[in-house]
Structures are given as C-alpha cells and as structure tokens.
Design a protein around this motif. Structure first.
Motif, PDB file in Angstrom:
ATOM      1  N   ARG A  91       0.833  -1.216   0.000  1.00  0.00           N
ATOM      2  CA  ARG A  91       0.000   0.000   0.000  1.00  0.00           C
ATOM      3  C   ARG A  91       0.861   1.258   0.000  1.00  0.00           C
ATOM      4  O   ARG A  91       0.572   2.233  -0.692  1.00  0.00           O
ATOM      5  CB  ARG A  91      -0.933   0.001   1.211  1.00  0.00           C
ATOM      6  N   THR A  92       1.931   1.232   0.784  1.00  0.00           N
ATOM      7  CA  THR A  92       2.814   2.394   0.872  1.00  0.00           C
ATOM      8  C   THR A  92       3.616   2.589  -0.412  1.00  0.00           C
ATOM      9  O   THR A  92       3.755   3.707  -0.907  1.00  0.00           O
ATOM     10  CB  THR A  92       3.789   2.233   2.064  1.00  0.00           C
ATOM     11  N   TYR A  99       3.004   1.429  -3.520  1.00  0.00           N
ATOM     12  CA  TYR A  99       2.219   1.621  -4.741  1.00  0.00           C
ATOM     13  C   TYR A  99       0.816   2.101  -4.378  1.00  0.00           C
ATOM     14  O   TYR A  99      -0.156   1.356  -4.459  1.00  0.00           O
ATOM     15  CB  TYR A  99       2.177   0.315  -5.552  1.00  0.00           C
ATOM     16  N   PRO A 100       0.693   3.374  -3.966  1.00  0.00           N
ATOM     17  CA  PRO A 100      -0.589   3.882  -3.474  1.00  0.00           C
ATOM     18  C   PRO A 100      -1.696   3.923  -4.530  1.00  0.00           C
ATOM     19  O   PRO A 100      -2.870   4.039  -4.179  1.00  0.00           O
ATOM     20  CB  PRO A 100      -0.242   5.298  -2.982  1.00  0.00           C
ATOM     21  N   ASN A 101      -1.330   3.790  -5.796  1.00  0.00           N
ATOM     22  CA  ASN A 101      -2.342   3.776  -6.861  1.00  0.00           C
ATOM     23  C   ASN A 101      -3.113   2.462  -6.909  1.00  0.00           C
ATOM     24  O   ASN A 101      -4.201   2.396  -7.494  1.00  0.00           O
ATOM     25  CB  ASN A 101      -1.689   4.028  -8.223  1.00  0.00           C
TER      26      ASN A 101
END
Length: 194
Positions: free
Chosen positions: A133-134, A136-138
């Motif tokens: 999540r951190t 690749y926030p997309n």
C-alpha cells in the motif's frame, strides 16, 4: 497453453512448485497431456538458489524460452529483482503478450514495479500488505482474500494461496470440473474465494 513461471534467487519454493504441480497435474488428469506445458524461467537459465538453499535448474532463460500464454511471477526475497531493469523490462514485455498474468505473494511487487499494474485491485501475503500500500498507493490492495481476479491479472497471497489461485486459473482457462479433479488428485483441499 504455455505456463511460464519466473523464478530467481531467494524465490519462495512453494510459490513456484505449487503452481507447477497444479498445472502439471491438471495436464495429467485432463486426458489431454498437451493441454498445459509448464516451465520455469530465470533471467539466465542457470541454477537458481531459492529459499532455504534449494537449488533449482530452470528450463529456460530470457533468451531461449517459448512464448508464454500465462505468466506467473512468484514471491520471495524480491528486493534485488526490483532493481534489475532487464528483469522488469522482460516482465513488462511478457505481460503484453500473455493472455493471463498472475503473481504469488510478493511477486505482485515485481508486476507493480514493471508497470504491469495500474490502479486495479490486488493482493499479496498478509505481512506485506502495508508495504504494498505504501509503495504503490495507486493500487487498491485487498486483504482477507486468497486471490484477486481482475480479468487478465490475478494476484494471490502467499504459498498455499498461490496453489488455490492456480486451481482457479485451471477453472478459468478450462473448467471448474478439471480444477476439482486436479485438487482431488493432489489430495488438496481447495480453498475458494467467498
């Protein structure tokens, strides 16, 4: 169909052995031995030292493998792979040509870094979800799900989830009946997504 499984030093053993067993067993029990041709690919084709000092001789390297219809990227200690431009370029190119792309565990990081993923739903091993999540926030990272099927891209959690996902792929490509027959032959209790 050609099932190409990418492996590398410190790859998780069951991340590639599990899917390999699923597809080779499915071919055996289908009655059509050539329904799947499953093989391991590494960068050079030389022996790979997987987790636990497990030595594996891949079938092919980047320069001599057959065309790949289903590309599976496995997890493990993947951080060095993220820095290899040749590996990322190969993954991106193979993903363009493959009908389906899948990852087991942290293999999703390689797909993301190779820009195979854009903003779709994905998953990985529970321990790596915060980092995914951190980094690749997309991506829409899903937890508490064995695998996530986004049509041409399927991602899974770790080890046994990769086996479950591979049975799902057999079901998707061929039939649910063949997937069930494969799981039974493997004496494996197939855990499906709810």
């Amino acid at each position: 169909m050609n099932i190409g499984i990418y492996i590398y030093d410190e790859a998780e053993v069951l991340d590639f052995s599990g899917p390999f067993e699923v597809f080779s067993t499915a071919a055996r029990v289908s009655g059509t031995a050539d329904i799947f041709s499953v093989f391991l690919v590494s960068e050079t084709g030389s022996i790979v030292t997987a987790r636990g000092n497990y030595k594996v001789q891949p079938h092919y390297g980047f320069l001599n493998h057959p065309s790949i219809d289903v590309l599976i990227i496995v997890g493990g200690v993947h951080t060095k792979e993220l820095e290899k431009q040749q590996v990322l370029s190969w993954i991106k190119e193979q993903s363009k040509n493959a009908q389906l792309v899948a990852s087991v565990c942290t293999g999703v990081f390689l797909l993301a870094e190779a820009q195979v993923l854009s903003s779709q739903k994905v998953t990985t091993h529970w321990e790596d979800i915060p980092d995914l999540r951190t980094s690749y926030p997309n991506l829409e990272v899903i937890d508490n799900q064995r695998w996530v099927d986004e049509d041409e891209v399927i991602t899974s959690g770790g080890i046994s989830a990769g086996i479950d996902m591979s049975l799902h792929l057999v079901s998707k490509i061929c039939s649910p009946e063949l997937a069930e027959k494969t799981a039974k032959q493997m004496d494996y209790k197939w855990t499906k997504n709810t």
